[in-house]
Motif scaffolding. Structure first.
Motif, PDB file in Angstrom:
ATOM      1  N   SER A  42       0.828  -1.200   0.000  1.00 58.23           N
ATOM      2  CA  SER A  42       0.000   0.000   0.000  1.00 58.23           C
ATOM      3  C   SER A  42       0.865   1.253   0.000  1.00 58.23           C
ATOM      4  N   PRO A  43       1.201   1.768  -1.181  1.00 61.90           N
ATOM      5  CA  PRO A  43       1.930   3.041  -1.224  1.00 61.90           C
ATOM      6  C   PRO A  43       1.090   4.193  -0.689  1.00 61.90           C
ATOM      7  N   LYS A  44      -0.222   4.043  -0.703  1.00 55.77           N
ATOM      8  CA  LYS A  44      -1.090   5.096  -0.166  1.00 55.77           C
ATOM      9  C   LYS A  44      -0.903   5.240   1.337  1.00 55.77           C
ATOM     10  N   ALA A  45      -0.834   4.111   2.055  1.00 51.13           N
ATOM     11  CA  ALA A  45      -0.585   4.158   3.496  1.00 51.13           C
ATOM     12  C   ALA A  45       0.835   4.632   3.784  1.00 51.13           C
ATOM     13  N   ALA A  46       1.786   4.244   2.936  1.00 46.59           N
ATOM     14  CA  ALA A  46       3.172   4.700   3.108  1.00 46.59           C
ATOM     15  C   ALA A  46       3.265   6.208   2.930  1.00 46.59           C
ATOM     16  N   LEU A  47       2.565   6.736   1.934  1.00 41.58           N
ATOM     17  CA  LEU A  47       2.575   8.176   1.679  1.00 41.58           C
ATOM     18  C   LEU A  47       2.057   8.951   2.886  1.00 41.58           C
ATOM     19  N   ALA A  48       1.008   8.443   3.525  1.00 44.83           N
ATOM     20  CA  ALA A  48       0.467   9.111   4.707  1.00 44.83           C
ATOM     21  C   ALA A  48       1.497   9.161   5.831  1.00 44.83           C
ATOM     22  N   LEU A  49       2.250   8.077   6.016  1.00 46.37           N
ATOM     23  CA  LEU A  49       3.301   8.070   7.042  1.00 46.37           C
ATOM     24  C   LEU A  49       4.423   9.042   6.694  1.00 46.37           C
ATOM     25  N   VAL A  50       4.812   9.077   5.432  1.00 44.73           N
ATOM     26  CA  VAL A  50       5.866  10.005   5.009  1.00 44.73           C
ATOM     27  C   VAL A  50       5.469  11.440   5.321  1.00 44.73           C
ATOM     28  N   LYS A  51       4.242  11.796   4.995  1.00 46.54           N
ATOM     29  CA  LYS A  51       3.788  13.168   5.233  1.00 46.54           C
ATOM     30  C   LYS A  51       3.788  13.496   6.723  1.00 46.54           C
TER      31      LYS A  51
ATOM     32  N   VAL B  60       5.693  12.105   9.128  1.00 47.32           N
ATOM     33  CA  VAL B  60       7.057  12.231   9.629  1.00 47.32           C
ATOM     34  C   VAL B  60       7.686  13.540   9.157  1.00 47.32           C
ATOM     35  N   CYS B  61       7.422  13.939   7.919  1.00 51.56           N
ATOM     36  CA  CYS B  61       7.954  15.205   7.416  1.00 51.56           C
ATOM     37  C   CYS B  61       7.442  16.377   8.249  1.00 51.56           C
ATOM     38  N   THR B  62       6.186  16.304   8.677  1.00 50.05           N
ATOM     39  CA  THR B  62       5.638  17.353   9.537  1.00 50.05           C
ATOM     40  C   THR B  62       6.347  17.378  10.881  1.00 50.05           C
ATOM     41  N   VAL B  63       6.571  16.195  11.444  1.00 49.94           N
ATOM     42  CA  VAL B  63       7.251  16.109  12.734  1.00 49.94           C
ATOM     43  C   VAL B  63       8.690  16.622  12.630  1.00 49.94           C
ATOM     44  N   MET B  64       9.379  16.241  11.570  1.00 52.05           N
ATOM     45  CA  MET B  64      10.776  16.609  11.406  1.00 52.05           C
ATOM     46  C   MET B  64      10.964  18.004  10.805  1.00 52.05           C
ATOM     47  N   ARG B  65       9.884  18.551  10.260  1.00 51.73           N
ATOM     48  CA  ARG B  65       9.947  19.834   9.552  1.00 51.73           C
ATOM     49  C   ARG B  65      10.971  19.765   8.418  1.00 51.73           C
ATOM     50  N   ALA B  66      10.974  18.626   7.751  1.00 49.90           N
ATOM     51  CA  ALA B  66      11.924  18.377   6.662  1.00 49.90           C
ATOM     52  C   ALA B  66      11.187  17.699   5.519  1.00 49.90           C
ATOM     53  N   PRO B  67      10.554  18.481   4.635  1.00 49.60           N
ATOM     54  CA  PRO B  67       9.777  17.883   3.544  1.00 49.60           C
ATOM     55  C   PRO B  67      10.668  17.145   2.546  1.00 49.60           C
TER      56      PRO B  67
END
Length: 296
Positions: free
Chosen positions: A208-217, A219-226
């Protein structure tokens, strides 16, 4: 709190130990914690787009039953045979904008000696002066593939809960290496957060790349590193189209997914306004199951 470095005896360094400035450790594991390969796909995407460099790996010998997780034989470019063992790889990056450091651990859930495995990772974190820990997972749930993937976040550390607007986990039941590691890191004094995405239970074997994409987004918010996500977005759209086609070919499955969609929409309407980070996977699953019982 200060963490006294203890040399991790089962860690194989690729070269000199990197000097990092209070990095965040992000960890994901193949196996029970990784429905639809979402967690490891997300971690790999982050590591690749951030340009992480592999610096170490965990020796698999003490932690795997090789009759269950068998090594793979492959031929290299010279047609020579090589053995590929179950891997737990450690990658690091020092980002300039924003100025953050990250340690990304992408691995396979071990079968043996989980407490020793956890101790090794805690020792590794201490040697790299890790400041906080983020674990990633994915679970099978009664959710429709055609709706947005929600990411459920939790943390038991008071400061991290306030920083990331999270709640303590209310889950009770069987756990995997992600749950064990989260508990071990918290006991060792590391602020630890965990993020999980939901994968439709009627497509358990499909990545599920859709579920992976949600996790990436998230983590990027948490890290402030898009990071760039165009390719993952394209794969997520293709996944949704393909699952929709498969579902439409079976009337019973299509009816079931239709009920899930109605339950999902109804639960979203009842709970507005709210912050997605407050979502509780147990509550979500309970709401959907109650709707299915009510509708027969």
């Amino acid at each position: 709190m200060a963490h006294v470095p203890i040399e991790p005896t089962h860690v194989r360094w690729s070269g000199p130990k990197p000097q990092l400035d209070g990095p965040t450790l992000i960890a994901a594991f193949e196996g029970w914690n990784d429905a639809g390969d979402a967690a490891t796909t997300a971690a790999s995407h982050l590591a690749d787009r951030w340009g992480c460099e592999q610096v170490a790996e965990i020796d698999p010998e003490p932690f795997f039953d090789f009759t269950s997780s068998r090594p793979m034989v492959r031929l290299n470019d010279s047609k020579a045979r090589q053995i590929s063992w179950p891997a737990n790889e450690v990658r690091v990056v020092r980002l300039d904008d924003p100025a953050i450091d990250a340690v990304v651990l992408i691995g396979t859930e071990p079968q043996l000696r989980w407490r020793t495995f956890s101790e090794q990772l805690i020792a590794l974190a201490a040697s790299l002066e890790v400041r906080r820990v983020v674990t990633l997972g994915a679970l099978l749930a009664e959710v429709p593939h055609s709706r947005d993937v929600e990411v459920y976040g939790s943390a038991d550390d008071t400061g991290l809960r306030a920083e990331l607007d999270l709640t303590p986990s209310s889950y009770e039941g069987p756990t995997g290496i992600v749950g064990v590691l989260s508990s071990a890191f918290m006991t060792a004094g590391y602020p630890t957060a965990s993020f999980w995405s939901a994968v439709p239970s009627y497509m358990p074997a499909a990545p599920s790349p859709k579920a992976a994409l949600a996790l990436v987004k998230r983590v990027c918010t948490v890290m402030r590193a898009p990071v760039p996500t165009f390719d993952l977005e394209q794969r997520a759209e293709a996944y949704e189209r393909e699952v929709t086609r498969i579902v439409a070919e079976d009337d019973e499955t299509a009816e079931y997914v239709g009920r899930l969609e109605k339950a999902w929409d109804a639960s979203r309407e009842r709970s507005r306004p709210r912050t997605p980070l407050h979502d509780d996977p147990d509550r979500l699953v309970a709401e959907v199951e109650q709707f299915l019982r009510d509708s027969g």
